[in-house]
Design an enzyme around this catalytic site. Structure first.
Site, mmCIF file in Angstrom:
data_model
loop_
_atom_site.group_PDB
_atom_site.id
_atom_site.type_symbol
_atom_site.label_atom_id
_atom_site.label_comp_id
_atom_site.label_asym_id
_atom_site.label_seq_id
_atom_site.Cartn_x
_atom_site.Cartn_y
_atom_site.Cartn_z
ATOM 1 C CG PHE A 150 -4.763 19.725 -23.665
ATOM 2 C CD1 PHE A 150 -5.283 19.422 -24.780
ATOM 3 C CD2 PHE A 150 -5.452 19.054 -22.208
ATOM 4 C CE1 PHE A 150 -5.727 18.140 -25.301
ATOM 5 C CE2 PHE A 150 -5.742 17.668 -23.163
ATOM 6 C CZ PHE A 150 -6.201 17.094 -24.714
ATOM 7 C CB THR A 151 -9.971 20.054 -23.936
ATOM 8 O OG1 THR A 151 -8.747 18.676 -23.930
ATOM 9 C CG2 THR A 151 -10.052 20.240 -25.132
ATOM 10 N NE ARG A 193 -9.661 17.435 -29.266
ATOM 11 C CZ ARG A 193 -9.422 17.248 -28.188
ATOM 12 N NH1 ARG A 193 -8.067 17.157 -28.171
ATOM 13 N NH2 ARG A 193 -10.163 17.154 -27.906
ATOM 14 C CG ASP A 213 1.259 19.424 -20.650
ATOM 15 O OD1 ASP A 213 1.592 18.119 -20.551
ATOM 16 O OD2 ASP A 213 -0.145 19.658 -21.115
ATOM 17 C CG PHE A 253 -14.178 16.826 -27.151
ATOM 18 C CD1 PHE A 253 -14.404 18.411 -26.240
ATOM 19 C CD2 PHE A 253 -13.325 15.573 -26.688
ATOM 20 C CE1 PHE A 253 -13.361 17.559 -24.756
ATOM 21 C CE2 PHE A 253 -12.634 15.695 -25.226
ATOM 22 C CZ PHE A 253 -11.800 16.770 -24.846
ATOM 23 C CE LYS A 293 -2.079 12.547 -23.456
ATOM 24 N NZ LYS A 293 -2.617 12.369 -22.439
ATOM 25 C CE1 TYR A 316 -3.786 1.849 0.066
ATOM 26 C CE2 TYR A 316 -2.827 3.145 1.667
ATOM 27 C CZ TYR A 316 -3.904 3.459 1.110
ATOM 28 O OH TYR A 316 -4.426 4.352 0.355
HETATM 29 N N1 F0G Z 1 -2.119 17.955 -21.973
HETATM 30 C C1 F0G Z 1 -2.198 17.166 -23.109
HETATM 31 C C2 F0G Z 1 -1.459 17.689 -23.505
HETATM 32 C C3 F0G Z 1 -2.438 16.132 -23.602
HETATM 33 O O1 F0G Z 1 -2.868 16.168 -24.391
HETATM 34 C C4 F0G Z 1 -3.590 15.447 -22.527
HETATM 35 C C5 F0G Z 1 -4.688 14.281 -22.887
HETATM 36 C C6 F0G Z 1 -3.163 15.941 -21.031
HETATM 37 C C7 F0G Z 1 -2.869 16.900 -20.607
HETATM 38 C C8 F0G Z 1 -4.565 15.071 -19.940
HETATM 39 O O2 F0G Z 1 -3.846 14.330 -19.924
HETATM 40 O O3 F0G Z 1 -5.762 12.740 -20.865
HETATM 41 O O4 F0G Z 1 -3.941 11.981 -19.237
HETATM 42 O O5 F0G Z 1 -6.029 13.371 -17.860
HETATM 43 N N2 F0G Z 1 -4.740 14.483 -24.082
HETATM 44 C C9 F0G Z 1 -5.118 12.616 -24.759
HETATM 45 C C10 F0G Z 1 -5.678 13.393 -26.120
HETATM 46 C C11 F0G Z 1 -6.841 12.620 -23.993
HETATM 47 O O6 F0G Z 1 -6.384 12.695 -26.970
HETATM 48 O O7 F0G Z 1 -5.115 14.177 -26.613
HETATM 49 P P1 F0G Z 1 -4.858 12.982 -19.079
#
Ligand code: F0G
Length: 463
Positions: free
Chosen positions: A129-130, A387, A220, A454, A263, A77
Site C-alpha cells: 500500500f502506498t 490506482r 494492517d 498520485f 475506514k 492534555y
Molecule cells: N492502509 C491501507 C490499507 C489504506 O487503505 C490506507 C489509506 C492506509 C493504510 C493509510 O491510512 O490514510 O489514515 O493515513 N487509504 C486511503 C485510501 C488513503 O484512499 O485508500 P491513512
C-alpha cells in the site's frame, strides 16, 4: 397473498437524519475544472463533485451515537477519559493489550516502521500500500510482494485473492535470512488488489510460519472488519460466527496492528498503533510524543477518540457490515450486467474498473487509469481515483516508473453516505463512457512531486 417469496435486499439498518446539499454542474464547468486540476481528480475542488467516490477514507457519515460522543470530549492534555474508552474497545474487539492513538493510519505506520526496521531489512507483504511501503522504505527496508499470483489477475475468481503465497514468503526469508526480516506486513483487506480478503486459514499459517523464526506479523487492520465479513460469507466453517468473533481471531494471528480509523471505524480522522509486546509499546510511547502527541492522545482531540471508540462498536455489527458490503456489491453487479470490465470478485470497499480492458488502445505510458478517472468526472461529475502506474510511483533504485500489472480506477464507496439512486447514476455514467471508449485519448505528465506522486502530479491531454 404469495408468502413463498423470501427475497431480501441489502437495505440499510439506519435512516437519514441530516442531509448535505450537492451542487449540480454542467459538462462545460466540469471540463474547465478538470483542466484546472491538471487532470488529477485529487486536485478538484470538492464542491464541483456530484458523487464523490475518491476514497472511503474519512468520508463516512457518523451516527447520532458517535456525534453524541463528540459532545463528551474530555480535552484534558493527558489521561483523557476518551482515550481509556478507545483503549478498552481496542482491547475488547481487536484483542491487543497496548494502544497508542495516532492522527491517522500513516502515523501508526511511521511509528512501527521506525521501531522495528533496521537499514537493509526486508519487509514482505501481501501487496504494497502506498503510505505503508513508503514508511518502510524511509526506515531503510525493501518491500517484497508475496501475495498469491491471482491477486494480479483482475479476472481470477479466487475467493481469497488477498492471501499470502506461503512459498513466496518462505523463499524471501531463505534468501535474506530471518534476522533481516523484522516483520511480515499482512493487510486485510488488500486495497491495491481491489479490496480482496485474506482467509483466516492463511493468516494462521503465516503466523505459524513466522513465530518460530522470531519474525513478527503486523496486521494492517484498516479494513479488517470488511475482511471478517468475507470470511464469514466465504470460508468453510465460518458462516455461523459473528463478524466480531472472526475479527478477534484474525488479530490473534498477529503481534500488532496499524489502523486507519478513517475506514472501518466510521470516523473522519483518527488511527492507532496496537501491539502485544511491552517493549515495542515502551518505544511507541516514547516515539509518539515526538511525532504525534502524548501517548494518551496521539494527535487527536478527546472528541475524535470518543467517536472512534464508538465507531469500533458500530463497525462490527453484522447488519451494518452486511449493508456496507452489500451496497458495494450492488454497484459492482450493475456494472457487470452492463459488460463493463471490473476486478472480480467484487471487493469490500470499492469497485475497480479495469482500465487496461476499458481502454485497450492506450499504452501504460499514456496513463489509462488516470485518463479514465478524468473522463468519468467530465461525463457525470463522479470523482474516482487512479490506482495504476501513477500510484505505483518510481523504483527508488533505478528511478524508472514501476509498471504494475493492475491499471485500475477505483470507485470507492463511503460508508452510510450515498443512496441506491446515486449508485444507479454512477453505473449509468460508467456505461455511457464505456460506449464511447474508442474516442478517449491518453494523457502526458507535466508535473511530478517527489513523494506519493498520485496526490499532486499534473497532466495534459495528448493531441
Ligand atoms: N492502509 C491501507 C490499507 C489504506 O487503505 C490506507 C489509506 C492506509 C493504510 C493509510 O491510512 O490514510 O489514515 O493515513 N487509504 C486511503 C485510501 C488513503 O484512499 O485508500 P491513512
Amino acid at each position: 397473498m404469495d408468502t413463498s417469496r423470501t427475497r431480501r435486499s441489502w437495505a440499510e439498518p439506519y435512516k437519514i437524519k441530516m442531509v448535505e446539499r450537492l451542487r449540480m454542474t454542467t459538462p462545460e464547468e466540469r471540463r474547465r475544472a478538470i483542466d484546472e486540476a491538471g487532470y488529477n481528480t485529487f486536485l478538484l475542488h470538492s464542491d464541483m463533485v456530484y458523487v464523490d467516490l475518491l476514497t472511503d477514507s474519512g468520508t463516512s457519515a457518523m451516527s447520532d451515537y458517535q456525534w453524541a460522543g463528540m459532545m463528551m470530549g474530555d480535552e484534558a492534555y493527558s489521561g483523557s477519559a476518551n482515550f481509556y474508552h478507545l483503549e478498552a474497545n481496542v482491547q475488547r474487539y481487536y484483542g491487543y493489550p497496548y494502544v497508542v492513538p495516532t492522527h491517522q493510519g500513516r502515523g501508526a505506520e511511521h511509528l512501527i516502521s521506525q521501531i522495528l526496521i533496521s537499514d537493509g531489512d526486508t519487509v514482505p507483504g501481501n501487496m504494497y500500500f502506498t503510505t505503508t511501503r513508503l514508511h518502510q522504505e524511509l526506515a531503510g527496508a525493501q518491500f517484497v510482494d508475496v501475495i498469491v499470483d491471482e491477486a494480479h489477475d483482475p479476472t481470477s475468481l479466487l475467493p481469497f485473492k488477498g492471501n499470502v503465497d506461503l512459498e513466496k514468503l518462505r523463499a524471501v526469508i531463505a534468501r535474506v535470512g530471518a534476522d533481516r526480516v523484522p516483520y511480515v506486513c499482512v493487510a486485510a483487506t488488500v486495497n491495491m488488489a481491489g479490496g480482496q480478503p485474506i482467509s483466516l486459514e492463511n493468516m494462521k499459517a503465516v503466523y505459524e510460519l513466522c513465530l518460530p523464526l522470531g519474525i513478527k506479523v503486523i496486521l494492517d487492520a484498516t479494513r479488517a472488519v470488511e475482511n471478517a465479513y468475507f470470511i464469514q460469507q466465504r470460508e468453510v466453517g465460518q458462516s455461523g460466527r459473528s463478524v466480531a468473533e472472526i475479527l478477534f481471531e484474525m488479530c490473534s494471528y498477529s503481534d500488532g496492528a496499524t489502523m486507519s480509523g478513517k475506514k472501518d471505524l466510521l470516523v473522519n480522522i483518527g488511527g492507532f498503533l496496537a501491539m502485544r509486546d511491552e517493549d515495542v509499546y515502551a518505544e511507541a510511547r516514547s516515539l509518539v510524543v515526538v511525532y504525534e502527541g502524548m501517548h494518551t492522545y496521539g494527535g487527536l482531540a478527546g472528541r475524535d477518540m470518543e467517536a472512534m471508540a464508538r465507531g469500533i462498536e458500530e463497525a462490527v455489527q453484522d447488519d451494518h457490515i452486511k449493508a456496507r458490503v452489500g451496497q458495494v456489491e450492488y454497484l459492482g453487479n450493475l456494472l457487470i450486467d452492463d459488460g463493463v470490465p471490473i476486478v472480480r470478485p467484487i471487493g469490500g470497499h470499492a469497485i475497480y474498473l479495469d482500465a487496461t480492458q476499458f481502454l485497450p488502445h492506450l499504452t501504460q505510458d499514456m496513463f489509462p487509469a488516470q485518463t479514465l478517472a478524468a473522463e468519468l468526472y467530465v461525463e457525470g461529475g463522479i470523482r474516482a481515483m487512479e490506482r495504476g502506474i501513477v500510484s505505483a510511483g518510481r523504483d527508488p533504485v533505478t528511478g524508472n516508473h514501476r509498471y504494475p500489472k493492475l491499471e485500475l480506477v477505483r470507485l470507492t464507496i463511503p460508508r452510510r453516505v450515498y443512496t441506491q439512486a446515486h449508485l444507479d447514476v454512477v453505473a449509468e455514467v460508467v456505461a455511457d463512457l464505456y460506449d464511447r471508449r474508442d474516442s478517449i485519448k491518453g494523457l502526458e505528465m507535466t508535473f511530478e512531486p517527489k513523494y506519493l506522486r498520485f496526490f499532486q502530479s499534473r497532466f495534459r491531454p495528448l493531441p
